[in-house]
Design a protein around this motif. Structure first.
Motif, PDB file in Angstrom:
ATOM      1  N   THR A  80      37.651  44.233  48.202  1.00 58.66           N
ATOM      2  CA  THR A  80      38.186  43.590  46.995  1.00 58.66           C
ATOM      3  C   THR A  80      39.535  44.145  46.576  1.00 58.66           C
ATOM      4  O   THR A  80      40.092  43.706  45.576  1.00 58.66           O
ATOM      5  CB  THR A  80      37.202  43.766  45.827  1.00 58.66           C
ATOM      6  OG1 THR A  80      37.016  45.166  45.575  1.00 58.66           O
ATOM      7  CG2 THR A  80      35.855  43.125  46.150  1.00 58.66           C
ATOM      8  N   ASP A  81      40.080  45.101  47.316  1.00 61.07           N
ATOM      9  CA  ASP A  81      41.346  45.717  46.938  1.00 61.07           C
ATOM     10  C   ASP A  81      42.492  44.719  47.096  1.00 61.07           C
ATOM     11  O   ASP A  81      42.726  44.203  48.202  1.00 61.07           O
ATOM     12  CB  ASP A  81      41.598  46.949  47.807  1.00 61.07           C
ATOM     13  CG  ASP A  81      42.948  47.571  47.522  1.00 61.07           C
ATOM     14  OD1 ASP A  81      43.281  47.775  46.348  1.00 61.07           O
ATOM     15  OD2 ASP A  81      43.687  47.833  48.497  1.00 61.07           O
ATOM     16  N   ARG A  83      45.740  45.044  47.283  1.00 64.61           N
ATOM     17  CA  ARG A  83      46.768  45.428  48.245  1.00 64.61           C
ATOM     18  C   ARG A  83      46.277  45.213  49.676  1.00 64.61           C
ATOM     19  O   ARG A  83      47.051  44.800  50.548  1.00 64.61           O
ATOM     20  CB  ARG A  83      47.153  46.892  48.044  1.00 64.61           C
ATOM     21  CG  ARG A  83      47.642  47.267  46.658  1.00 64.61           C
ATOM     22  CD  ARG A  83      49.012  46.665  46.325  1.00 64.61           C
ATOM     23  NE  ARG A  83      48.934  45.304  45.833  1.00 64.61           N
ATOM     24  CZ  ARG A  83      48.579  44.963  44.595  1.00 64.61           C
ATOM     25  NH1 ARG A  83      48.243  45.888  43.708  1.00 64.61           N
ATOM     26  NH2 ARG A  83      48.580  43.700  44.215  1.00 64.61           N
ATOM     27  N   ALA A  84      45.000  45.495  49.924  1.00 65.42           N
ATOM     28  CA  ALA A  84      44.448  45.288  51.263  1.00 65.42           C
ATOM     29  C   ALA A  84      44.454  43.805  51.622  1.00 65.42           C
ATOM     30  O   ALA A  84      44.751  43.429  52.764  1.00 65.42           O
ATOM     31  CB  ALA A  84      43.034  45.860  51.347  1.00 65.42           C
ATOM     32  N   GLU A 131      46.718  39.122  38.386  1.00 62.45           N
ATOM     33  CA  GLU A 131      47.445  39.666  39.530  1.00 62.45           C
ATOM     34  C   GLU A 131      48.672  38.799  39.836  1.00 62.45           C
ATOM     35  O   GLU A 131      48.542  37.602  40.121  1.00 62.45           O
ATOM     36  CB  GLU A 131      46.531  39.712  40.757  1.00 62.45           C
ATOM     37  CG  GLU A 131      47.143  40.306  41.990  1.00 62.45           C
ATOM     38  CD  GLU A 131      47.318  41.803  41.875  1.00 62.45           C
ATOM     39  OE1 GLU A 131      48.193  42.351  42.569  1.00 62.45           O
ATOM     40  OE2 GLU A 131      46.573  42.431  41.090  1.00 62.45           O
TER      41      GLU A 131
END
Length: 363
Positions: A80-81, A83-84, A131
């Protein structure tokens, strides 16, 4: 299986109105024509990459202006990151874009986007909360990027290249774990005043009914989704009904493991109980569509999602229930109900095409 419907539709289909220049996002940039010549005029020619982000996988494809996927790639959703997830998107664009001139990138994901299409307000599968995804990705990719709700993207694809071609007022319903929805009205995706229109699965259709994950009771998706089908089958099997013997045999007697997909497979193989369960879901589906017709008056409903592999076993009961519950029935034109044509690729096709034709995309 996503197959075109057979036979004539009972509904009256209106022809598409000319495209209108409006201030809303996700709109076309020029007049509509028929066939490939008309589609080619909708924005810039060239290739775009569409990316469909789900809870378990990220699917991407290079899409041309005719809606054809030229190449595809997939990755597992990296947790859920945020950036990943961005890194996976960049990897896919670099892989698919190698040796090609890519005009733009469209991102489709479950969740709510702001009206400008720059910020993900909320996503149920990922840790996206306010975001600024578009700005982040445009900086990384150095290409125009458009964000879209996945149901909006799928509806756009069906309108442009699939079952909804030629219809001026289209409502798309996706039946899976829950119920998703989107509208294409007069050549634009209708997103509502705050950008969160299309949450059709959370219309309350049975006050005091089953508890929904949204917090309310009796939501439509608790009666007309894949989850609903699986739940009802588990209840039937747990009751030791003689009707459920084939269901229980298919799962080795473990009623708690029955899913909507298993019920659908058995129904297609001829199991009577499974067919009856799907028919009940179809009746709830038709009732909800009649409610939407009363409010929105579309010319066509396009039904997609995994549950549609049941085909006419689902859609025919839905059409009958729709006709039986439609307000003003017998004295008004009725919308058609068709199965989607583009299957699981609709989201990435629509995201790519929206990124190419939307007037919000800047070079």
């Amino acid at each position: 299986m996503y197959a075109p419907p057979s036979g004539d539709q009972a509904g009256h289909l209106r022809r598409s109105a000319p495209w209108k220049r409006r201030s809303a996002p996700y709109r076309a940039t020029s007049g509509q024509g028929k066939g490939s010549r008309g589609r080619a005029r909708l924005g810039r020619r060239g290739l775009a990459i569409g990316i469909d982000i789900g809870g378990t996988k990220v699917a991407a494809g290079v899409v041309d202006e005719e809606g054809r996927i030229l190449s595809e790639a997939r990755r597992s959703t990296p947790g859920t990151d945020p950036r990943a997830v961005e890194r996976v998107i960049v990897e896919l664009v670099e892989e698919l874009g190698s040796g090609r001139r890519i005009r733009s990138v469209g991102i489709g994901a479950a969740g709510w986007m702001d009206l400008d299409g720059g910020t993900v307000l909320f996503s149920p599968h990922l840790a996206w909360r306010n975001e600024p995804l578009r700005a982040n990705l445009q900086q990384l990719l150095r290409r125009p990027v458009l964000l879209a709700n996945d149901a909006d993207a799928a509806a756009w694809a069906e309108w442009r290249f699939g079952a909804g071609q030629g219809e001026s007022r289209l409502v798309c319903i996706t039946l899976g774990t829950g119920i998703g929805g989107a509208m294409v009205m007069d050549g634009r995706v209708e997103r509502g005043r705050f950008g969160v229109a299309g949450e059709f699965g959370h219309q309350v259709i049975m006050p005091g009914g089953h508890r929904c994950e949204c917090g309310n009771r009796g939501c439509w998706e608790q009666y007309a989704s894949g989850n609903a089908l699986g739940r009802e089958a588990r209840i039937l099997a747990s009751s030791n009904s003689p009707m459920a013997q084939d269901l229980l045999a298919a799962v080795g007697g473990r009623a708690e493991t029955i899913t909507g997909a298993i019920v659908t497979e058995l129904a297609l193989a001829g199991d009577t109980a499974s067919r009856e369960l799907i028919e009940e879901v179809g009746e709830w589906l038709g009732l909800g569509l009649a409610n939407l017709a009363a409010a929105l008056d579309p010319g066509l409903f396009v039904i997609g999602g995994g549950l549609c592999s049941a085909g006419d076993l689902l859609v025919e009961p839905a059409r009958k229930a729709f006709a039986r519950n439609l307000t003003g029935r017998g004295f008004r034109p009725a919308a058609g109900i068709q199965l989607a044509h583009l299957g699981p690729n609709a989201g990435l096709i629509g995201a790519a095409d929206l990124s190419r034709v939307s007037s919000r995309v800047r070079s």
